[in-house]
Design an enzyme around this catalytic site. Structure first.
Site, PDB file in Angstrom:
ATOM      1  N   LYS A 273     -11.109  56.160 -15.905  1.00  0.00           N
ATOM      2  CA  LYS A 273      -9.798  55.699 -15.425  1.00  0.00           C
ATOM      3  C   LYS A 273      -8.788  55.896 -16.554  1.00  0.00           C
ATOM      4  O   LYS A 273      -8.955  55.381 -17.653  1.00  0.00           O
ATOM      5  CB  LYS A 273      -9.872  54.216 -15.037  1.00  0.00           C
ATOM      6  N   ASP A 278      -0.085  50.308 -16.902  1.00  0.00           N
ATOM      7  CA  ASP A 278      -0.243  49.646 -15.603  1.00  0.00           C
ATOM      8  C   ASP A 278       0.736  48.476 -15.489  1.00  0.00           C
ATOM      9  O   ASP A 278       0.469  47.386 -15.991  1.00  0.00           O
ATOM     10  CB  ASP A 278      -1.693  49.163 -15.444  1.00  0.00           C
ATOM     11  N   LYS A 285       3.101  43.045 -12.257  1.00  0.00           N
ATOM     12  CA  LYS A 285       2.377  42.070 -13.076  1.00  0.00           C
ATOM     13  C   LYS A 285       3.359  41.097 -13.717  1.00  0.00           C
ATOM     14  O   LYS A 285       4.515  41.458 -13.946  1.00  0.00           O
ATOM     15  CB  LYS A 285       1.624  42.802 -14.199  1.00  0.00           C
ATOM     16  N   GLU A 357      -4.796  49.724  -8.635  1.00  0.00           N
ATOM     17  CA  GLU A 357      -4.533  51.170  -8.626  1.00  0.00           C
ATOM     18  C   GLU A 357      -5.670  51.970  -9.219  1.00  0.00           C
ATOM     19  O   GLU A 357      -5.820  53.154  -8.907  1.00  0.00           O
ATOM     20  CB  GLU A 357      -3.234  51.451  -9.403  1.00  0.00           C
ATOM     21  N   ARG A 359      -8.904  51.879  -8.787  1.00  0.00           N
ATOM     22  CA  ARG A 359      -9.848  52.365  -7.769  1.00  0.00           C
ATOM     23  C   ARG A 359      -9.216  53.472  -6.929  1.00  0.00           C
ATOM     24  O   ARG A 359      -9.917  54.331  -6.410  1.00  0.00           O
ATOM     25  CB  ARG A 359     -10.328  51.182  -6.910  1.00  0.00           C
TER      26      ARG A 359
HETATM   27  N1  BES Z   1      -5.914  47.276 -15.213  1.00  0.00           N
HETATM   28  C1  BES Z   1      -6.078  46.123 -14.391  1.00  0.00           C
HETATM   29  C2  BES Z   1      -7.295  45.293 -14.805  1.00  0.00           C
HETATM   30  C3  BES Z   1      -7.178  44.591 -16.113  1.00  0.00           C
HETATM   31  C4  BES Z   1      -6.546  43.368 -16.186  1.00  0.00           C
HETATM   32  C5  BES Z   1      -7.725  45.136 -17.251  1.00  0.00           C
HETATM   33  C6  BES Z   1      -6.437  42.716 -17.396  1.00  0.00           C
HETATM   34  C7  BES Z   1      -7.618  44.488 -18.463  1.00  0.00           C
HETATM   35  C8  BES Z   1      -6.971  43.276 -18.525  1.00  0.00           C
HETATM   36  C9  BES Z   1      -6.248  46.541 -12.929  1.00  0.00           C
HETATM   37  O1  BES Z   1      -5.538  47.663 -12.544  1.00  0.00           O
HETATM   38  C10 BES Z   1      -5.747  45.409 -12.114  1.00  0.00           C
HETATM   39  O2  BES Z   1      -4.586  45.148 -12.167  1.00  0.00           O
HETATM   40  N2  BES Z   1      -6.652  44.760 -11.393  1.00  0.00           N
HETATM   41  C11 BES Z   1      -6.301  43.648 -10.580  1.00  0.00           C
HETATM   42  C12 BES Z   1      -7.027  43.808  -9.273  1.00  0.00           C
HETATM   43  C13 BES Z   1      -6.534  42.876  -8.210  1.00  0.00           C
HETATM   44  C14 BES Z   1      -5.125  43.210  -7.804  1.00  0.00           C
HETATM   45  C15 BES Z   1      -7.478  42.964  -7.026  1.00  0.00           C
HETATM   46  C16 BES Z   1      -6.738  42.381 -11.326  1.00  0.00           C
HETATM   47  O3  BES Z   1      -7.762  42.393 -11.985  1.00  0.00           O
HETATM   48  O4  BES Z   1      -6.001  41.404 -11.242  1.00  0.00           O
HETATM   49 ZN    ZN Z   2      -5.141  49.027 -14.023  1.00  0.00          ZN
HETATM   50 MN    MN Z   3      -3.562  47.189 -11.967  1.00  0.00          MN
END
Ligand code: BES
Ligand code: ZN
Ligand code: MN
Length: 499
Positions: A273, A278, A285, A357, A359
């Site tokens: 990935k 992000d 976020k 995103e 996935r």
């Molecule tokens: N890149 C993030 C996951 C992440 C969060 C990595 C904090 C490292 C630190 C990923 O893209 C994401 O935002 N995942 C969401 C998924 C949710 C929307 C189902 C998450 O983990 O909140």
């Molecule tokens: Zn991410």
């Molecule tokens: Mn994300």
């Protein structure tokens, strides 16, 4: 940095600028390791004088630097506490080595010799040498520096590894163990560099350029880059639904390494990935710590680093590495919650949350890599915050459609001290991804977030053996990239190559 096997006849005759020697602890008292014992004898008790005082008891991570001992060629000896000999495993070895490196951080040493391996024999001793090199390089990694006042550069140029009893071991095996450590360290350093760069420097285009550098450095690596128009032709609607929100063009970077005798041997596929930043997209976020989302390309960085390590080690295997690089931004062109997109596999996806995103870019990469008929596919992704809640920053999650593959990965991680822990998958979890309108939703609710994310990917990996590493916790710690999972995957490939 140059790493090599030391060939001095004895520690006291060793002419390096500094020697690191192990001191164990036994019943709360110091117990000199073999190299320390020899130095103690030659210096008429300089080391035991200190241990007898009680100031140094050999507990793990203790350090004491000594200068100009009588009867000893080197000018510096660093005693390092290694804890109880019977519990001196790879974890303790790493801690001891890191403590030693920290103690020497501001010194002006040019060459260093490390004797930390008394208690190891045979195969374990070889692994210890690899570990020492990795730990030494890891602690001495210099952060990329954007500050105008530059930091002190290290004076260290050469690290040699000493052994109390090398006669019993084959010299070429010993050198190979050291070379493997140096190769893995190089891969880790590349992965850290990429991840530590800020999002305005490390864009998908930058990752493609760095991948090109790797491809040019090794004759048996070739590179191909799919631009957005190429991806549109291939029907990668899921990937493109992420990259279209950004002015930075998305890239699917494909590298092939041909190391096997049989160039047609089925490759091992590594998919990373590579979200270079992000923001969450329209599902924006919160502001706190959003800067950390520059590490969201840690999977791609780790896979490129692993490829480099593999090429350095000249492993006799074939690899295909796919880096799915895009930036996740909110904009007038960005995906909106509820949008439905069609992936390369033909499956339709309801984008219920634009922050899930990773996935979306990975599923098209995973479908694409199927055309290489890979023996196994492993992906690495900073995929879910839930993984950090489950396992912290110490161990990554592994989820797989093949338990044998998951155990091979966990075993490799245990060997090299870059651990993985298996989480389950299954239909009960998969059901959480149901969408009222499309084949799949891209989120599965708050419960078991790491598992439902893997189940989503699992819908695209049915044609081959596959494992997913969620490295959200292990790819970075504090404000720094760690270079993980380069050691884990390199060890997995070393094991594969010798199987
Ligand atoms: N890149 C993030 C996951 C992440 C969060 C990595 C904090 C490292 C630190 C990923 O893209 C994401 O935002 N995942 C969401 C998924 C949710 C929307 C189902 C998450 O983990 O909140
Ligand atoms: Zn991410
Ligand atoms: Mn994300």
């Amino acid at each position: 940095m140059q790493y090599e096997l030391d060939t001095s006849t004895s520690p006291s005759a060793n002419k390096s600028d500094c020697l690191i020697v192990a001191v164990f602890s036994k019943n709360n008292k110091a117990n000199l390791g073999d190299a320390a014992k020899e130095l103690d004898k030659q210096s008429k008790g300089a080391l035991s004088e200190i241990t007898k005082s009680g100031d140094f008891d050999g507990s793990l991570e203790q350090t004491q630097l000594l200068y100009k001992l009588d009867g000893v060629a080197t000018s510096r000896v660093l005693m390092v506490g290694c804890g109880e000999k019977k519990s001196f495993d790879t974890v303790a070895l790493n801690k001891a080595m890191k403590a030693a490196s920290k103690a020497l951080k501001s010194s002006k040493i040019k060459d260093l010799c490390i004797y930390l391996t008394d208690s190891y024999k045979n195969k374990e001793q070889l692994n210890a040498l690899t570990q020492i090199v990795i730990a030494q390089a890891d602690t001495n990694y210099q952060l990329l520096d954007y500050k105008s006042e530059s930091k002190d550069e290290t004076t260290l140029r050469k690290v040699s590894l000493g052994l109390a009893d090398f006669d019993k071991l084959d010299k070429s095996d010993l050198s190979k163990a050291i070379k493997n450590g140096a190769a893995i360290a190089k891969g880790m350093s590349l992965a850290k560099d990429l991840a530590n760069h800020p999002g305005n420097v490390c864009t998908p285009t930058y990752i493609a350029e760095q991948a090109d550098v790797v491809a040019n450095d090794y004759a048996n690596i070739s590179i191909d880059i799919l631009e957005e128009k190429d991806m549109a032709k291939l029907g990668m609607g899921s990937f493109l639904s992420v990259s279209k929100g950004s002015d930075e063009p998305g890239k699917m970077i494909i590298l092939e390494y041909k190391g096997a005798k049989d160039k047609d041997q089925a490759p091992i596929a590594l998919v990373g990935k590579g979200i270079t930043f992000d923001t969450g997209g329209i599902s924006l976020k919160p502001g706190a710590s959003m800067d950390e989302m520059k590490f969201d390309m840690g999977g791609a960085a780790g896979m490129l680093g692993t490829l480099k390590a593999c090429a350095e080690m000249k492993l006799p295997i074939n690899l295909v590495v796919v880096l799915a690089a895009a930036e996740n931004m909110p904009s007038a062109r960005a995906s909106k919650p509820g949008d439905i997109v069609t992936s390369m596999s033909g499956k339709t996806i309801e984008v219920l949350n634009t922050d899930a995103e990773g996935r979306l870019v990975l599923c098209d990469a995973l479908t694409y890599v199927g055309k290489y008929n890979p023996e196994v596919v492993i992906d690495a992704a900073t995929l879910t915050g839930a993984c950090i809640i489950a396992l912290g920053h110490h161990i990554c999650a592994v989820l797989s459609n093949d338990d044998g593959l998951a155990s091979d990965i966990m075993n490799a991680g245990n060997t090299i001290n870059d651990r993985a822990w298996q989480l389950p998958m299954g239909d009960d979890y998969k059901k959480q991804l149901k969408s009222s309108f499309a084949d799949l939703g891209n989120i599965g609710g708050r419960a078991a977030g790491t598992i439902t994310a893997a189940c989503f990917l699992g819908e695209f990996t049915k044609d081959y053996k596959w494992a997913h590493l969620d490295i959200a916790g292990t790819a970075w710690e504090g404000k720094d990239a760690t270079g993980r999972p380069v050691p884990l995957l390199s060890q997995y490939l070393i094991n594969k190559a010798s199987a």
